[in-house]
Design an enzyme around this catalytic site. Structure first.
Site, PDB file in Angstrom:
ATOM      1  N   TYR A 160       0.827  -1.207   0.000  1.00 37.11           N
ATOM      2  CA  TYR A 160       0.000   0.000   0.000  1.00 37.11           C
ATOM      3  C   TYR A 160       0.864   1.260   0.000  1.00 37.11           C
ATOM      4  CZ  TYR A 160      -3.722   3.221   1.451  1.00 37.11           C
ATOM      5  OH  TYR A 160      -4.616   4.265   1.512  1.00 37.11           O
ATOM      6  N   LYS A 164       0.949   4.031  -2.975  1.00 37.84           N
ATOM      7  CA  LYS A 164       0.590   5.426  -2.740  1.00 37.84           C
ATOM      8  C   LYS A 164       1.764   6.362  -3.018  1.00 37.84           C
ATOM      9  CE  LYS A 164      -3.770   5.174  -1.704  1.00 37.84           C
ATOM     10  NZ  LYS A 164      -4.741   5.643  -2.719  1.00 37.84           N
TER      11      LYS A 164
END
Length: 253
Positions: A160, A164
């Site tokens: 993640y 991002k």
């Protein structure tokens, strides 16, 4: 009204953040093109947003996955035909599909790694490629992506955080490519009160909220207000920037 005579496309519009952004934009006079992978969530969002639309504005919604090029292209084609050319693109779709929020890197599967990158980047890729040419031709556009303060790194969220970070990097690169007429920015939220909270134990919720200066989770409308600013004329001299909306928590290890 800050978005009068503008058309905004919002992905993930059935989720708490996407619906909050769409509702806030409607309050400011925008016409809307909304999409979500869940027809149930999308219809509920449209039902709540519709009554708040300004006179003369339009709302078009279409269920689909922006991760699939054909579905993203159909959304843009049908939406533009119904509402008009897209002036503002808000890429909300992202997150982690797994019910397990944290996964040590050494046990992380390739499937999870690939799925997280696709979920956080593919929609941005497709929709931006589909609407940016029109923005550049008309010499006006606002694009806002959603990163996360996790882009700076977090144990148990390698997939993640890296995805991002890629969103933030993509934002800055596109800002250079699309200047001077189209601005591209992104926000970096901390934990916002969405369905992700349901995946955290009370102990984890207390731990996460305690590290924030505000000592609480953010609300979807607070995200919407930040996105509205970046999409408005008030942010006309801001591009390639990452704005933390994180209750005082700065992206850092």
């Amino acid at each position: 009204m800050r978005l009068a005579n503008r058309v905004a496309l919002v992905s993930g519009a059935g989720g708490p953040m996407g619906a909050a952004v769409a509702k806030r934009f409607a309050e400011e006079g925008a016409s809307l093109i909304l999409t979500d992978i869940s027809a149930t969530r999308l219809n509920a969002a449209v039902e709540s947003i519709g009554p708040g639309m300004a006179p003369g504005t339009k709302l078009f919604s279409q269920r689909g996955s922006v991760l699939v090029r054909e579905e993203a292209a159909r959304l843009v084609e049908d939406g533009v035909a119904e509402v008009g050319p897209v002036d503002i693109l808000i890429n909300i779709v992202g997150g982690i599909r797994s019910q397990q929020m944290f996964e040590p890197f050494l046990t992380m599967t390739e499937e999870r790694f690939d799925a997280t990158f696709a979920l956080n980047l593919k929609g941005n890729f497709h929709l931006t490629q589909l609407v940016a040419p029109g923005m550049l031709e008309r010499k006006y556009g606002r694009i806002v992506n959603v990163s996360s303060i996790i882009f700076a790194g977090a144990a148990g969220q390698v997939d993640y955080g890296a995805a991002k970070a890629a969103v933030a990097s993509m934002t800055r690169s596109l800002a250079l490519e699309f200047a001077p007429h189209v601005t591209v920015n992104c926000i970096a939220p901390a934990t916002i009160r969405t369905s992700v909270i349901d995946r955290l134990s009370q102990e984890e919720q207390d731990q996460w909220s305690s590290v924030m200066a505000m000592k609480r989770f953010g609300e979807p409308r607070e995200i919407a207000n930040a996105v509205l600013f970046l999409a408005s004329e008030e942010a006309s001299y801001i591009t390639g920037d990452v704005l933390p909306v994180s209750g005082g928590t700065w992206p850092a290890l």
